[in-house]
Scaffold this motif. Structure first.
Motif, PDB file in Angstrom:
ATOM      1  N   GLU A 203      26.952   8.747  52.899  1.00  0.00           N
ATOM      2  CA  GLU A 203      27.123   7.345  53.271  1.00  0.00           C
ATOM      3  C   GLU A 203      27.606   6.492  52.093  1.00  0.00           C
ATOM      4  OE1 GLU A 203      23.530   6.682  56.489  1.00  0.00           O
ATOM      5  OE2 GLU A 203      23.077   6.456  54.360  1.00  0.00           O
ATOM      6  N   ILE A 204      28.210   5.373  52.443  1.00  0.00           N
ATOM      7  CA  ILE A 204      28.398   4.275  51.504  1.00  0.00           C
ATOM      8  C   ILE A 204      28.161   2.996  52.285  1.00  0.00           C
ATOM      9  CG2 ILE A 204      30.906   4.182  51.859  1.00  0.00           C
ATOM     10  CD1 ILE A 204      31.106   3.248  48.908  1.00  0.00           C
ATOM     11  N   PHE A 205      27.399   2.062  51.699  1.00  0.00           N
ATOM     12  CA  PHE A 205      27.049   0.859  52.440  1.00  0.00           C
ATOM     13  C   PHE A 205      26.670  -0.253  51.480  1.00  0.00           C
ATOM     14  CE2 PHE A 205      23.511   3.683  52.012  1.00  0.00           C
ATOM     15  CZ  PHE A 205      22.390   2.894  51.783  1.00  0.00           C
ATOM     16  N   ASN A 206      26.497  -1.456  52.046  1.00  0.00           N
ATOM     17  CA  ASN A 206      26.269  -2.656  51.257  1.00  0.00           C
ATOM     18  C   ASN A 206      24.995  -3.336  51.745  1.00  0.00           C
ATOM     19  OD1 ASN A 206      26.667  -4.800  49.498  1.00  0.00           O
ATOM     20  ND2 ASN A 206      28.152  -5.840  50.795  1.00  0.00           N
ATOM     21  N   TYR A 207      23.945  -3.329  50.912  1.00  0.00           N
ATOM     22  CA  TYR A 207      22.744  -4.080  51.237  1.00  0.00           C
ATOM     23  C   TYR A 207      22.944  -5.510  50.729  1.00  0.00           C
ATOM     24  CZ  TYR A 207      18.083  -6.037  51.049  1.00  0.00           C
ATOM     25  OH  TYR A 207      17.014  -6.878  51.202  1.00  0.00           O
ATOM     26  N   VAL A 208      22.744  -6.490  51.621  1.00  0.00           N
ATOM     27  CA  VAL A 208      23.064  -7.881  51.302  1.00  0.00           C
ATOM     28  C   VAL A 208      21.878  -8.789  51.602  1.00  0.00           C
ATOM     29  CG1 VAL A 208      24.564  -9.839  51.835  1.00  0.00           C
ATOM     30  CG2 VAL A 208      25.512  -7.530  51.776  1.00  0.00           C
ATOM     31  N   GLU A 209      21.600  -9.700  50.666  1.00  0.00           N
ATOM     32  CA  GLU A 209      20.657 -10.784  50.910  1.00  0.00           C
ATOM     33  C   GLU A 209      21.425 -12.099  50.808  1.00  0.00           C
ATOM     34  OE1 GLU A 209      17.324 -10.683  48.319  1.00  0.00           O
ATOM     35  OE2 GLU A 209      16.670  -8.701  48.969  1.00  0.00           O
ATOM     36  N   ALA A 210      21.521 -12.815  51.917  1.00  0.00           N
ATOM     37  CA  ALA A 210      22.175 -14.123  51.890  1.00  0.00           C
ATOM     38  C   ALA A 210      21.290 -15.115  51.149  1.00  0.00           C
ATOM     39  CB  ALA A 210      22.444 -14.605  53.313  1.00  0.00           C
ATOM     40  N   ALA A 211      21.926 -16.084  50.506  1.00  0.00           N
ATOM     41  CA  ALA A 211      21.182 -17.121  49.780  1.00  0.00           C
ATOM     42  C   ALA A 211      22.024 -18.396  49.754  1.00  0.00           C
ATOM     43  CB  ALA A 211      20.846 -16.664  48.364  1.00  0.00           C
TER      44      ALA A 211
END
Length: 327
Positions: A203-211
């Motif tokens: 896999e390749i993926f992007n964990y994102v936290e909006a702020a």
């Protein structure tokens, strides 16, 4: 004389007591100052980071560290981490946190930065200022009352138009990837047993936290093994007992994202990254982390991925998979 001597001795005793009390109070103040000056402490079952910089510095220290390192790091703090509570960890599986998050979150999905409680639940990151425990309890009962909440979790990655969808050097099975880009998967039977269906996933993926106007991104790649649990179709679960080799060699990547400072297109590059592990856990590696003005990014990646189950779970030598991939 005796009376005067008694009075003098009493005055000395009182003075000594006052001095001892002052010394003790001064020592307690010094100890509290040391605690407040520490970049990371624990209080009320949570880790407390002195400020945002202390949090960022801690993250940079913990990213891509192995389980032994994280366990030793956690031992300095008197709290129950998410990593150490398997039942709590499963509740937060949907976030797909970076590995180090399991060390900084307690088993209730919380930590603190200065006097702000950070709480994760149901796909959102909640901020509770002023260490307001009463408000936190209200939010846990009714999340709709929260005014400071931001989305958190996996965001799909776009493939660069100049790169093909990828190629495989050996036999493969293409399956839907969902939120994570898991297009490279290989199904096999453990030792030829039709009741022991297994799968390698790259896999390749992007964990994102909006702020607010900013997104905090952790771009990751991973090799994991899963098994088909029971007779329910598609019920793939992580293996918890089978040791396997996992290798990524000669990996090169470029991540394109929109900079938060001036909105221009920026890039992060990495070359000839080589990773390997031999155990029952997944290989989970953070390629880079940054702040972006948009959560959607573009990634180009090439490299060789390899996985093999080891004896006694694989005695026929067939559960081996190598992929040359590009996203």
């Amino acid at each position: 004389m005796k009376k005067n001597l008694f009075i003098n001795l009493a005055l000395i005793a009182i003075a000594t007591t006052i001095f001892s009390c002052k010394k003790e109070i001064h020592q307690n103040v010094q100890d509290e100052d040391k605690i407040s000056a520490a970049p990371v402490t624990s209080k009320n079952g949570r880790l407390v980071f002195k400020n945002s910089n202390a949090f960022k510095e801690t993250v940079s220290t913990l990213i891509n560290k192995d389980s032994n390192y994280l366990t030793k790091w956690e031992s300095d703090f008197n709290f129950i981490s998410l990593r150490s509570d398997s039942s709590a960890s499963r509740i937060y599986d949907s976030f797909d946190f970076p590995t180090f998050y399991g060390a900084i979150l307690n088993n209730k999905g919380e930590y603190m930065i200065a006097d702000t409680i950070v709480y994760f639940n149901n796909g959102y990151k909640y901020l509770v200022p002023n260490n307001d425990e009463a408000l936190l309890n209200k939010i846990k009962k009714d999340p709709s009352i929260a005014t400071l909440k931001f989305k958190a979790g996996v965001v799909p990655i776009s493939t660069s138009s100049i790169v093909k969808s990828g190629s495989l050097s050996t036999e493969s099975t293409s399956l839907p990837g969902g939120g994570t880009d898991a297009r490279y998967q290989y199904q096999f039977l453990r030792n030829g047993d039709p009741n022991s269906q297994r799968k390698f996933v790259f896999e390749i993926f992007n964990y994102v936290e909006a702020a607010g106007q900013t997104s905090i991104c952790y771009v990751r790649t991973r090799i994991k093994q899963e098994y088909l649990g029971g007779n329910k179709p598609g019920n793939w679960l992580p293996t918890s007992s089978e040791t396997y080799e996992k290798k990524i060699t000669g990996m090169n990547f470029q991540v394109a994202f929109f900079n938060t400072g001036n909105g221009t297109l920026s890039y992060v590059n990495g070359s000839n990254i080589n990773l390997s592990e031999t155990d029952i856990t997944k290989l989970d590696y953070t390629l880079c982390t940054f702040q972006a003005s948009r959560p959607n990014i573009t990634v180009t990646l090439t490299g060789n991925y390899y996985a093999k189950v080891l004896p006694p779970w694989n005695v026929d030598g067939k559960s081996t998979y190598t992929a040359n991939v590009s996203w």
